[in-house]
Design an enzyme around this catalytic site. Structure first.
Site, PDB file in Angstrom:
ATOM      1  N   LEU A  44       1.260  -1.107   0.151  1.00  0.00           N
ATOM      2  CA  LEU A  44      -0.120  -0.255   0.138  1.00  0.00           C
ATOM      3  C   LEU A  44       0.607   1.431   0.054  1.00  0.00           C
ATOM      4  CD1 LEU A  44      -2.332  -1.241   2.773  1.00  0.00           C
ATOM      5  CD2 LEU A  44      -3.245  -0.635  -0.121  1.00  0.00           C
ATOM      6  N   GLY A  45       2.194   1.034   0.632  1.00  0.00           N
ATOM      7  CA  GLY A  45       3.354   2.406   0.947  1.00  0.00           C
ATOM      8  C   GLY A  45       4.054   2.100   1.535  1.00  0.00           C
ATOM      9  N   LYS A  46       5.477   2.777   1.207  1.00  0.00           N
ATOM     10  CA  LYS A  46       6.305   3.161   2.337  1.00  0.00           C
ATOM     11  C   LYS A  46       6.024   4.250   3.362  1.00  0.00           C
ATOM     12  CE  LYS A  46       8.514   0.915  -1.426  1.00  0.00           C
ATOM     13  NZ  LYS A  46      10.605   0.983  -2.077  1.00  0.00           N
ATOM     14  N   GLY A  48       8.517   5.799   6.794  1.00  0.00           N
ATOM     15  CA  GLY A  48       9.822   6.073   7.815  1.00  0.00           C
ATOM     16  C   GLY A  48      10.134   4.915   8.562  1.00  0.00           C
ATOM     17  N   PHE A  49       8.943   3.940   9.450  1.00  0.00           N
ATOM     18  CA  PHE A  49       9.279   2.810   9.345  1.00  0.00           C
ATOM     19  C   PHE A  49       9.371   1.306   8.906  1.00  0.00           C
ATOM     20  CE2 PHE A  49      10.729   5.151  13.484  1.00  0.00           C
ATOM     21  CZ  PHE A  49      11.886   4.474  14.296  1.00  0.00           C
ATOM     22  N   ALA A  50       8.150   1.497   8.269  1.00  0.00           N
ATOM     23  CA  ALA A  50       7.726   0.880   7.481  1.00  0.00           C
ATOM     24  C   ALA A  50       7.295   0.328   6.343  1.00  0.00           C
ATOM     25  CB  ALA A  50       6.021   0.323   9.021  1.00  0.00           C
ATOM     26  N   ARG A  51       6.629  -0.726   5.814  1.00  0.00           N
ATOM     27  CA  ARG A  51       6.478  -0.793   4.788  1.00  0.00           C
ATOM     28  C   ARG A  51       4.047  -1.826   5.310  1.00  0.00           C
ATOM     29  NH1 ARG A  51       9.175  -2.627  -0.326  1.00  0.00           N
ATOM     30  NH2 ARG A  51      11.445  -1.648  -0.093  1.00  0.00           N
ATOM     31  N   CYS A  52       4.140  -1.081   4.581  1.00  0.00           N
ATOM     32  CA  CYS A  52       2.493  -1.121   4.519  1.00  0.00           C
ATOM     33  C   CYS A  52       1.683  -1.959   3.421  1.00  0.00           C
ATOM     34  CB  CYS A  52       1.456   0.048   4.890  1.00  0.00           C
ATOM     35  SG  CYS A  52       0.166  -0.073   5.153  1.00  0.00           S
ATOM     36  N   ASP A 161       0.938  16.115  14.100  1.00  0.00           N
ATOM     37  CA  ASP A 161       1.845  15.119  12.630  1.00  0.00           C
ATOM     38  C   ASP A 161       0.415  15.319  11.736  1.00  0.00           C
ATOM     39  OD1 ASP A 161       3.492  15.017  10.786  1.00  0.00           O
ATOM     40  OD2 ASP A 161       3.152  12.708  10.655  1.00  0.00           O
TER      41      ASP A 161
HETATM   42  P1  ADP Z   1       4.333   7.373   7.613  1.00  0.00           P
HETATM   43  O1  ADP Z   1       5.754   6.790   7.838  1.00  0.00           O
HETATM   44  O2  ADP Z   1       4.267   8.045   6.080  1.00  0.00           O
HETATM   45  O3  ADP Z   1       3.622   7.673   8.348  1.00  0.00           O
HETATM   46  P2  ADP Z   1       2.926   4.656   7.291  1.00  0.00           P
HETATM   47  O4  ADP Z   1       3.864   3.830   7.917  1.00  0.00           O
HETATM   48  O5  ADP Z   1       1.974   5.330   8.060  1.00  0.00           O
HETATM   49  O6  ADP Z   1       3.632   6.465   6.741  1.00  0.00           O
HETATM   50  O7  ADP Z   1       2.099   4.128   6.737  1.00  0.00           O
HETATM   51  C1  ADP Z   1       3.093   4.001   5.049  1.00  0.00           C
HETATM   52  C2  ADP Z   1       1.651   4.207   4.119  1.00  0.00           C
HETATM   53  O8  ADP Z   1       1.144   3.101   3.875  1.00  0.00           O
HETATM   54  C3  ADP Z   1       0.541   5.314   3.515  1.00  0.00           C
HETATM   55  O9  ADP Z   1       1.439   5.794   2.988  1.00  0.00           O
HETATM   56  C4  ADP Z   1      -0.279   4.703   3.580  1.00  0.00           C
HETATM   57  O10 ADP Z   1       0.185   5.076   2.099  1.00  0.00           O
HETATM   58  C5  ADP Z   1      -0.568   3.037   3.960  1.00  0.00           C
HETATM   59  N1  ADP Z   1      -1.531   3.020   4.635  1.00  0.00           N
HETATM   60  C6  ADP Z   1      -0.974   3.341   5.930  1.00  0.00           C
HETATM   61  N2  ADP Z   1      -1.857   3.069   6.723  1.00  0.00           N
HETATM   62  C7  ADP Z   1      -3.273   2.489   5.747  1.00  0.00           C
HETATM   63  C8  ADP Z   1      -4.409   2.463   5.820  1.00  0.00           C
HETATM   64  N3  ADP Z   1      -4.654   1.797   6.880  1.00  0.00           N
HETATM   65  N4  ADP Z   1      -5.383   1.809   5.071  1.00  0.00           N
HETATM   66  C9  ADP Z   1      -4.736   2.222   3.804  1.00  0.00           C
HETATM   67  N5  ADP Z   1      -2.908   2.158   3.218  1.00  0.00           N
HETATM   68  C10 ADP Z   1      -2.228   2.664   4.556  1.00  0.00           C
END
Ligand code: ADP
Length: 312
Positions: A44-46, A48-52, A161
């Protein structure tokens, strides 16, 4: 400011590349304590610490958004504490406009945080596709953000934030506030840590001047969000970060004439240098921008990519 900008720890030397590839490609994750297995879906996305990732519970086909944090990224105690703070805080929240925290567990490789899946991603994605939103859409989203924020502030929690990327949107076009990585308990002015955290463009003057972050600083960020959605760019954006900070401290920004007068009035009543001069969340809701303008009950999903036709 963000962990992503911190130097990356070197890859574990005692781990071969093929092992890394194996964990990356692993399609099924098992919670050893409950025995439940989950199938890993699309990224779904990347962050700071995590990939989602999208993940499906194989027992009932329920889908989640799962933050996967490699153990290697939280090997230092302070890094681990940050994640634990985020988990404990998020776990304690229950509100219809806050991303629902489901559960979490860890294995040898990662920490997994299971969240409500917001399939339409975030306002950052919608903003990228649309550039500017209409007043009814902005009212629709802001009301939901304010509802979530009032809940947090009433519990004595600051988000710290607030930005487009942290306002998630689910399949049904409902907004959910998420990412509590920088959230903290509200402290007295004397107790406040004066460190700067959060997104540079939306930082409030008092945070830059190291007076600490209060509920009013979240309200300032909300004003910046409203400006960005209506104008297409952040209020204090310059090519140079130092210059941006100077503009914020002097509250130097321009209001496009294209904005309707009540929007101009609301933005200037929120972007006040002195936190005590800023409108409160209830005053924002009572402002003519909301009381004299139309707010739709629901937005069509097509509005994620196209200007909707909305009729009162
Ligand atoms: P950041 O460090 O940018 O705050 P997160 O680790 O919270 O990032 O999330 C990384 C990416 O994962 C986000 O940019 C978003 O695209 C996706 N994401 C996070 N939480 C959700 C969710 N509950 N549903 C769908 N996509 C999500």
């Amino acid at each position: 400011f963000k962990p992503s900008q911190a130097p990356q720890p070197p890859a574990k030397p005692n781990r071969s590349k093929s092992e890394h590839v194996k964990t990356e490609l692993a399609q099924v994750v098992v919670d050893a304590k409950t025995g439940r297995s989950y199938c890993k879906g699309k990224l779904l996305g990347k962050g700071g610490f995590a990939r989602c990732y999208e993940m499906t519970d194989l027992a009932n086909n329920k889908m989640y958004a799962v933050k996967v944090i490699p153990q290697s990224r939280v090997s230092k105690p302070h890094q681990r504490e940050k994640i634990i703070n985020e988990i404990e805080l998020h776990k304690s929240l229950q509100h219809k406009h806050v991303v629902k925290f489901s559960h979490h567990f860890e294995d040898q490789d990662n920490i997994y945080i299971f969240l409500e899946l917001c399939s339409r991603k975030s306002l950052a994605h919608i903003w990228k596709a649309r550039h500017t939103l209409t007043d009814p859409e902005v009212r629709y989203y802001l009301k939901q953000i304010i509802s979530a924020l009032k809940y947090l502030h009433n519990k004595g929690i600051l988000h710290r934030d607030l930005k487009l990327g942290n306002f998630f949107v689910n399949e049904n076009m409902d907004l959910r506030l998420g990412d509590f990585g920088l959230a903290a308990k509200l402290e007295t002015v004397e107790q406040r840590k004066k460190t700067i955290c959060g997104t540079p463009n939306y930082l409030a003057p008092e945070v830059l001047n190291r007076r600490g972050h209060g509920t009013e600083s979240d309200v300032w960020s909300l004003g910046c969000v409203m400006y960005t959605l209506l104008c297409g760019n952040p209020p204090f954006e310059t090519l140079d970060l130092k210059e941006t900070y100077k503009c914020i401290k002097e509250v130097r920004y321009s209001l496009p004439r294209s904005l309707i007068p009540s929007a101009q009035k609301l933005i200037s009543a929120v972007l006040q240098k002195d936190p005590s001069d800023r409108l409160t969340l209830d005053q924002i809701l009572a402002h003519e921008y909301f009381t004299k303008g139309f707010t739709p009950e629901k937005l069509p999903p097509s509005s994620c990519v196209m200007m909707p036709e909305l009729n009162p």
